[in-house]
Design an enzyme around this catalytic site. Structure first.
Site, PDB file in Angstrom:
ATOM      1  N   CYS A 197      -1.659  -0.814  -1.144  1.00 14.29           N
ATOM      2  CA  CYS A 197      -0.824  -1.775  -1.954  1.00 14.29           C
ATOM      3  C   CYS A 197      -1.760  -2.823  -2.470  1.00 14.29           C
ATOM      4  O   CYS A 197      -1.724  -3.226  -3.823  1.00 14.29           O
ATOM      5  CB  CYS A 197       0.295  -2.542  -1.148  1.00 14.29           C
ATOM      6  SG  CYS A 197       1.656  -1.418  -0.558  1.00 14.29           S
ATOM      7  N   CYS A 348     -13.269  -6.664   3.321  1.00 11.27           N
ATOM      8  CA  CYS A 348     -12.430  -6.324   2.388  1.00 11.27           C
ATOM      9  C   CYS A 348     -11.035  -6.788   2.695  1.00 11.27           C
ATOM     10  O   CYS A 348     -11.147  -7.967   3.161  1.00 11.27           O
ATOM     11  CB  CYS A 348     -12.205  -4.595   2.476  1.00 11.27           C
ATOM     12  SG  CYS A 348     -11.641  -3.685   3.862  1.00 11.27           S
TER      13      CYS A 348
END
Length: 392
Positions: A197, A348
């Site tokens: 997402c 990340c």
């Protein structure tokens, strides 16, 4: 294909409960008996995020008596666009605990157990055996296949859903009554074969459509009404406002699930927690708060993700550049000799892509380079910075 009611009815409804569920009591196929089945039901919800949020709300509103919500994540600002169970006041709070509180505000007689953790091979079988039905709203392949395999081993039905960008899917996997996930998709895909997402985005209201459809399947199965999505994959395209359906059957040549050994391997690679090169978000936040001496932070996320939140002073080297060029794009950014004695922290969103980047960098990085993986990624870092702020 109709199916029998999944749950035996509980005791007669107290007058105030009958009044609360009056619109169910007059509904053909539900009635008082169905409402008593709902009150006696035990439902496990995997994930209190985009799909779990609407599903939990509607299960609670329908009078499902007991729910267990398992989720290891905390509420982040970017969640609020679609995870409607949570509010700004829940930022930084465990999603499972936020879900329990939200249900308590709606109905104090619905019992919710909040498990702050991840479904894994060590707890899956016991949890499945303790519940009549499972809703799988997880966001990764390893957990989805773990839920499938645990369902086969315990004969527990699973309502499964997924969303990506503008499309969503719903199906029901009920051992002994219809085909399973492994009949539809036999092999566990690579963890990065579909964008997350965070990478690809998701249309917020789509989660409401799919999560509500999952709740509807659960309520139908508990009461024994209608036709569950057995052997059918319902697909919704929000852009065209169309539902369509893929029918599938059990594969007679598929090996039955006999243990969780295969899926355990996938679960071990699901998150880089526990990697020997991990550095905690708390340590990174604390060191940066004191000037960041000895740290270089490389952000491998997309530019769009960095617009939402980024570590101050971090350098942006997207993952695809690292996978293609190895250490070369890092050297371009840092210059010669800039890594001497410093920790190169790769970050990340959740710590998975950064682990891949480190694996790709290890072969060509200068000898002695201290490559460190930011455990939990930006999600964990933001939570750590909030904790530091509260402690000051």
């Amino acid at each position: 294909m109709s199916a029998p009611a999944l749950v035996d009815p509980g005791p007669s409804l107290a007058p105030h409960r009958a009044a609360r569920f009056a619109r169910h009591l007059t509904l053909p196929g539900v009635g008082e008996l169905g409402q008593r089945r709902l009150a006696a039901a035990r439902v496990l919800v995997i994930g209190a995020g985009g799909l779990g949020a609407p599903a939990i709300q509607y299960l609670a509103a329908a009078g499902v008596g007991r729910m267990t919500v398992i989720d290891d994540d905390v509420v982040e600002l970017s969640n609020l666009q679609r995870q409607v169970l949570h509010t700004e006041g829940d930022l930084g709070r465990a999603k499972a605990e936020s879900a329990r509180s939200a249900v308590g505000l709606r109905d104090t007689e619905v019992e919710v157990t909040a498990l702050v953790g991840r479904l894994d091979p060590s707890n899956a079988l016991e949890l499945f055996r303790q519940h009549d039905l499972v809703l799988d709203g997880s966001d990764n392949f390893a957990t989805r296949y773990l839920a499938n395999d645990a369902a086969e081993l315990t004969a527990t039905p699973v309502v499964w859903g997924s969303v990506h960008q503008f499309s969503g899917h719903v199906s029901v996997f009920w051992p002994g009554r219809g085909p399973m996930l492994r009949d539809l998709f036999p092999e566990i895909p690579d963890a990065d074969s579909i964008e997350s997402c965070a990478e690809g985005g998701v249309f917020g209201v789509l989660c409401g459509v799919v999560g509500s459809a999952m709740a509807a399947e659960a309520l139908k199965m508990i009461c024994g009404i209608g036709e569950p999505l057995l052997g059918r994959l319902a697909r919704y395209d929000a852009l065209s406002a169309r539902w369509d359906e893929l029918r599938f059957a059990a594969d007679p040549d598929r090996r039955p699930v006999v243990d969780l050994e295969e899926v355990a391997v996938a679960c071990r690679t699901l998150s880089p927690r526990g990697r020997p090169d991990d550095i905690s978000a708390g340590e990174v936040a604390a060191r940066l708060a004191h000037g960041g001496a000895g740290l270089v932070v490389i952000d491998v996320r997309t530019a769009a993700e960095r617009e939402v939140a980024a570590i101050h002073g971090s350098m942006h080297v997207p993952l695809d550049r690292i996978l293609t060029g190895g250490w070369a794009p890092i050297a371009e950014e840092l210059g010669e000799g800039a890594v001497d004695g410093r920790d190169i922290v790769v970050a990340c969103q959740a710590g998975i892509r950064s682990a891949r980047a480190i694996d790709a960098l290890a072969a060509s990085a200068p000898t002695g380079t201290a490559l460190r993986n930011l455990a939990g990624g930006m999600d964990a870092y933001l939570a750590a910075t909030r904790s530091l702020s509260r402690g000051q």
